[in-house]
Design an enzyme around this catalytic site. Structure first.
Site, PDB file in Angstrom:
ATOM      1  N   CYS A   1       0.794  -1.208  -0.035  1.00 28.53           N
ATOM      2  CA  CYS A   1       0.066   0.163  -0.238  1.00 28.53           C
ATOM      3  C   CYS A   1       0.900   1.098  -0.043  1.00 28.53           C
ATOM      4  O   CYS A   1       1.720   1.266   0.623  1.00 28.53           O
ATOM      5  CB  CYS A   1      -0.965  -0.063   1.204  1.00 28.53           C
ATOM      6  SG  CYS A   1      -1.077   1.385   2.208  1.00 28.53           S
ATOM      7  N   GLU A   2       0.610   2.133  -0.836  1.00 34.66           N
ATOM      8  CA  GLU A   2       1.535   3.466  -1.055  1.00 34.66           C
ATOM      9  C   GLU A   2       1.210   4.334   0.202  1.00 34.66           C
ATOM     10  O   GLU A   2       1.991   5.410   0.324  1.00 34.66           O
ATOM     11  CB  GLU A   2       1.146   4.064  -2.404  1.00 34.66           C
ATOM     12  CG  GLU A   2      -0.445   4.589  -2.441  1.00 34.66           C
ATOM     13  CD  GLU A   2      -0.608   5.394  -3.795  1.00 34.66           C
ATOM     14  OE1 GLU A   2      -1.387   6.114  -3.941  1.00 34.66           O
ATOM     15  OE2 GLU A   2      -0.042   4.897  -4.934  1.00 34.66           O
ATOM     16  N   HIS A   3       0.187   4.095   1.067  1.00 38.21           N
ATOM     17  CA  HIS A   3      -0.150   4.967   2.002  1.00 38.21           C
ATOM     18  C   HIS A   3       0.977   4.837   3.432  1.00 38.21           C
ATOM     19  O   HIS A   3       1.297   5.484   4.077  1.00 38.21           O
ATOM     20  CB  HIS A   3      -1.521   4.956   2.575  1.00 38.21           C
ATOM     21  CG  HIS A   3      -2.444   5.440   1.378  1.00 38.21           C
ATOM     22  ND1 HIS A   3      -3.620   4.677   1.092  1.00 38.21           N
ATOM     23  CD2 HIS A   3      -2.326   6.272   0.593  1.00 38.21           C
ATOM     24  CE1 HIS A   3      -4.304   5.451  -0.038  1.00 38.21           C
ATOM     25  NE2 HIS A   3      -3.492   6.278  -0.324  1.00 38.21           N
ATOM     26  N   HIS A   4       1.238   3.483   3.719  1.00 33.43           N
ATOM     27  CA  HIS A   4       1.681   2.891   4.768  1.00 33.43           C
ATOM     28  C   HIS A   4       2.833   1.911   4.540  1.00 33.43           C
ATOM     29  O   HIS A   4       3.646   1.435   5.502  1.00 33.43           O
ATOM     30  CB  HIS A   4       0.785   1.886   5.775  1.00 33.43           C
ATOM     31  CG  HIS A   4      -0.440   2.869   6.090  1.00 33.43           C
ATOM     32  ND1 HIS A   4      -1.667   2.761   5.614  1.00 33.43           N
ATOM     33  CD2 HIS A   4      -0.482   3.957   7.000  1.00 33.43           C
ATOM     34  CE1 HIS A   4      -2.427   3.601   6.095  1.00 33.43           C
ATOM     35  NE2 HIS A   4      -1.701   4.266   6.886  1.00 33.43           N
TER      36      HIS A   4
ATOM     37  N   GLN B   1      -5.217  -0.689  -4.146  1.00 28.55           N
ATOM     38  CA  GLN B   1      -5.663  -1.795  -4.954  1.00 28.55           C
ATOM     39  C   GLN B   1      -6.629  -1.142  -6.275  1.00 28.55           C
ATOM     40  O   GLN B   1      -6.753  -1.707  -7.145  1.00 28.55           O
ATOM     41  CB  GLN B   1      -6.793  -2.507  -4.182  1.00 28.55           C
ATOM     42  CG  GLN B   1      -7.191  -3.815  -4.757  1.00 28.55           C
ATOM     43  CD  GLN B   1      -7.921  -4.641  -3.506  1.00 28.55           C
ATOM     44  OE1 GLN B   1      -7.715  -4.659  -2.437  1.00 28.55           O
ATOM     45  NE2 GLN B   1      -9.093  -5.595  -4.387  1.00 28.55           N
TER      46      GLN B   1
ATOM     47  N   HIS C   1      -5.537  -6.338   3.605  1.00 25.69           N
ATOM     48  CA  HIS C   1      -4.611  -5.366   3.650  1.00 25.69           C
ATOM     49  C   HIS C   1      -4.085  -5.451   5.037  1.00 25.69           C
ATOM     50  O   HIS C   1      -5.073  -5.336   5.989  1.00 25.69           O
ATOM     51  CB  HIS C   1      -5.182  -4.077   3.262  1.00 25.69           C
ATOM     52  CG  HIS C   1      -5.656  -3.787   1.870  1.00 25.69           C
ATOM     53  ND1 HIS C   1      -4.921  -3.010   1.037  1.00 25.69           N
ATOM     54  CD2 HIS C   1      -6.442  -4.555   1.232  1.00 25.69           C
ATOM     55  CE1 HIS C   1      -5.598  -3.118  -0.104  1.00 25.69           C
ATOM     56  NE2 HIS C   1      -6.560  -3.899  -0.452  1.00 25.69           N
TER      57      HIS C   1
ATOM     58  N   CYS D   1      -2.339  -2.938   6.513  1.00 23.60           N
ATOM     59  CA  CYS D   1      -2.778  -1.938   6.942  1.00 23.60           C
ATOM     60  C   CYS D   1      -3.890  -1.865   7.835  1.00 23.60           C
ATOM     61  O   CYS D   1      -4.053  -0.850   8.646  1.00 23.60           O
ATOM     62  CB  CYS D   1      -2.372  -0.666   5.840  1.00 23.60           C
ATOM     63  SG  CYS D   1      -3.460  -0.537   4.753  1.00 23.60           S
TER      64      CYS D   1
END
Length: 203
Positions: free
Chosen positions: A94-97, A135, A163, A165
């Protein structure tokens, strides 16, 4: 047919790519920030291992998904029905975490006058999965690449993933699966064709 537009890798926007030594030093900083000692025996080699692992996790930035579809074959039988690969396993981050998410992709296309080796479709999934992603974006990139690369009459994608995260932080929901879809071409226009795709995927 829509022209494929992909996100530009960060390294293409930066003045230079950081060195391996700088990457390892960044890991040491994060370990220290977390409250541990990066010099203790159990962690001494961790920055080296993390840098090596990142090279594997994100090797998709160095690969060209469209190039995987460059070699196609004329089908003498004239087959023009759905070609569907079920349960292509993938793992992404995931590009956020920068936390992993993993699951299965179900991918179908309608050939025009040519077909492609089946392993190439799985490779396209893997190339995009091995980048920092959401995703939703991952689903879109795979579908659009297959449509453009194969000049397919239609493409259908369903992805289901869990996920980390969401499981390990925040709401901590471990058993939630996220499902995304993308239908292009004849799959987008023809509800009966979409229903066939979904029936086979759920069988």
């Amino acid at each position: 047919m829509k022209k494929l537009t992909l996100p530009t890798p960060v390294t293409a926007l930066s003045p230079r790519r950081p060195s391996r030594a700088e990457a390892e030093e960044a890991v040491r900083t994060l370990i220290a920030w977390s409250g541990d000692n990066p010099a203790r025996p159990g962690l001494e080699k961790t920055p080296e291992r993390v840098a090596e692992a990142f090279g594997e996790y994100f090797k998709g930035y160095k690969q060209d998904a469209l190039a995987e579809l460059a070699q196609t074959f004329e089908d003498p039988s004239g087959y023009n029905e759905m070609v569907l690969l079920k349960d292509i396993a993938f793992e992404s981050h995931c590009e956020h975490h920068i936390a992993p998410f993993f699951g299965s992709a179900h991918v179908a296309y309608l050939p025009s006058d040519r077909i492609v080796g089946l392993s190439k479709i799985a490779r396209v999934v893997d190339i995009f999965a091995r980048r920092l992603q959401t995703q939703e974006s991952l689903t879109e990139q795979i579908a659009t690449t297959l449509e453009e690369g194969l000049q397919a009459r239609g493409v259908a994608i369903m992805m289901s993933a869990r996920h980390h995260c969401m499981a390990a932080r925040g709401v901590q929901q471990r058993d939630v699966a996220t499902v995304t879809f993308r239908f292009l071409g004849e799959f987008e226009r023809n509800s009966a064709l979409r229903d066939r795709f979904m029936a086979v995927v759920r069988d």
